[in-house]
Design a protein around this motif. Sequence first.
Motif, short mmCIF file in Angstrom:
data_model
loop_
_atom_site.label_atom_id
_atom_site.label_comp_id
_atom_site.label_asym_id
_atom_site.label_seq_id
_atom_site.Cartn_x
_atom_site.Cartn_y
_atom_site.Cartn_z
N THR A 91 -6.21 1.41 -21.02
CA THR A 91 -5.61 0.22 -20.43
C THR A 91 -5.01 0.52 -19.06
OG1 THR A 91 -5.17 -0.77 -22.58
CG2 THR A 91 -3.84 -1.56 -20.74
N LEU A 92 -4.29 1.64 -18.97
CA LEU A 92 -3.68 2.01 -17.69
C LEU A 92 -4.76 2.31 -16.64
CD1 LEU A 92 -0.73 4.29 -18.88
CD2 LEU A 92 -0.65 1.88 -18.20
N ALA A 93 -5.83 2.99 -17.04
CA ALA A 93 -6.92 3.29 -16.11
C ALA A 93 -7.58 2.01 -15.62
CB ALA A 93 -7.94 4.20 -16.77
N GLU A 94 -7.75 1.05 -16.51
CA GLU A 94 -8.36 -0.22 -16.14
C GLU A 94 -7.49 -0.98 -15.14
OE1 GLU A 94 -8.69 -4.03 -18.81
OE2 GLU A 94 -10.42 -2.73 -19.25
N LEU A 95 -6.19 -1.03 -15.42
CA LEU A 95 -5.27 -1.72 -14.51
C LEU A 95 -5.20 -1.02 -13.16
CD1 LEU A 95 -2.51 -2.57 -17.08
CD2 LEU A 95 -3.51 -4.23 -15.50
N GLN A 96 -5.21 0.32 -13.18
CA GLN A 96 -5.13 1.06 -11.93
C GLN A 96 -6.38 0.82 -11.08
OE1 GLN A 96 -2.22 3.54 -11.05
NE2 GLN A 96 -3.05 2.24 -9.46
N ALA A 97 -7.54 0.71 -11.73
CA ALA A 97 -8.77 0.43 -11.00
C ALA A 97 -8.74 -0.96 -10.37
CB ALA A 97 -9.97 0.56 -11.94
N GLU A 98 -8.11 -1.90 -11.05
CA GLU A 98 -7.99 -3.26 -10.51
C GLU A 98 -7.00 -3.32 -9.35
OE1 GLU A 98 -6.87 -5.75 -13.73
OE2 GLU A 98 -8.71 -5.39 -14.87
N HIS A 99 -5.98 -2.47 -9.40
CA HIS A 99 -4.90 -2.48 -8.40
C HIS A 99 -4.65 -1.05 -7.93
CE1 HIS A 99 -4.30 -6.56 -9.81
NE2 HIS A 99 -4.14 -6.09 -11.03
N PRO A 100 -5.56 -0.50 -7.14
CA PRO A 100 -5.49 0.93 -6.80
C PRO A 100 -4.25 1.34 -6.02
CG PRO A 100 -7.18 -0.19 -5.52
CD PRO A 100 -6.75 -1.15 -6.57
N ARG A 101 -3.57 0.40 -5.37
CA ARG A 101 -2.40 0.75 -4.56
C ARG A 101 -1.09 0.54 -5.31
NH1 ARG A 101 -2.85 -1.77 1.35
NH2 ARG A 101 -0.97 -0.50 1.53
N ALA A 102 -1.18 0.06 -6.54
CA ALA A 102 0.03 -0.24 -7.31
C ALA A 102 0.46 0.96 -8.15
CB ALA A 102 -0.21 -1.43 -8.22
N VAL A 103 1.77 1.09 -8.34
CA VAL A 103 2.33 2.05 -9.29
C VAL A 103 2.53 1.31 -10.61
CG1 VAL A 103 4.30 3.51 -9.87
CG2 VAL A 103 3.47 3.39 -7.51
N LEU A 104 1.97 1.85 -11.68
CA LEU A 104 2.13 1.25 -13.00
C LEU A 104 3.41 1.78 -13.64
CD1 LEU A 104 -1.56 1.58 -14.28
CD2 LEU A 104 -0.52 -0.26 -12.92
N VAL A 105 4.34 0.88 -13.89
CA VAL A 105 5.61 1.24 -14.52
C VAL A 105 5.52 0.77 -15.96
CG1 VAL A 105 8.11 0.98 -14.41
CG2 VAL A 105 6.78 0.94 -12.30
N TRP A 106 5.25 1.72 -16.86
CA TRP A 106 4.92 1.29 -18.23
C TRP A 106 5.93 1.77 -19.25
CZ3 TRP A 106 2.91 4.56 -22.25
CH2 TRP A 106 2.66 5.90 -21.86
#
Length: 209
Positions: free
Chosen positions: A100-115
Motif C-alpha cells: 500500500t505504501l509503495a502504491e501511494l508513493q508511486a502515485e505521489h513521488p514527491r510526498a512523504v508518507l506519514v503512516w
Amino acid sequence: MYRFPYNARMNPVASRIGIFGGTFDPIHYGHLALARALRDAFALPEVRLIPTGLPPHRDTPPVTPPQRFALVAQALAGEPGLVADDREVRRQGYCYTIDTLAELQAEHPRAVLVWLIGGDSFLNLKTWRRWPELLEAGHMVVAARPGFDLAGLPADLAEQFVIRAVLPSPETAEKGKISVLPTPLLPYSSTDIRARLARGEDVTALTPV
C-alpha cells in the motif's frame, strides 16, 4: 473513493500524506481521535483511513470490506482533512502495508508518507511482510495505547527505534524516522466493542456509526 488533492507545487508541509490503515471492525471514536492527533501533530492536509480488505495477521472480519469502507466513509463525514480510501478493499488477496505504501508513493513521488501503526503492531513489526523496508517507506508514527512499553521490543528493532526516533512535528516528518504519537488514547478497542455488541449492549457512545 476520496482522492487526495495532490499538487506538485504544494509547500513542503502540504506534500505529506497521512496514512492510517486497519480493519476498522468497527470504526470507533478512538480511531477518530488517533486520526485527528496524527493530522494535527504533523500539520497534515489530509489523513487517509484505509480499511484493509483481507488482513494477513488476523481472521477475516465477518463484516465485508465494502461494508467496513462504507462505515468508515460515513464516520468521517464532516471531519476536516480525514478521508476514506478504498484501495485495499479493491485489492485481491492479502493486503500488506508495504504494498500500500509503495502504491501511494508511486502515485505521489514527491510526498512523504506519514503512516500510523498501533503500539501492539509495532512490537510485532518483525512478523510483517518485508518489515525492514517499512522502516524506510515513510515516517512511521506509533500510537501507544495505555500500558504500551517499548521495553518489549526485540533488540534489533529497539536499536532501530533509538536511531530513528524524533519528536512528532511538521519539521521532523521525513522518510526513515519514527515518532510516538502524544495523545490521550481512549481505552476501548474494536475487539471490546464487538464483545459488547455480542452481549447486546448499547455502543452508541463508543462509535459514530
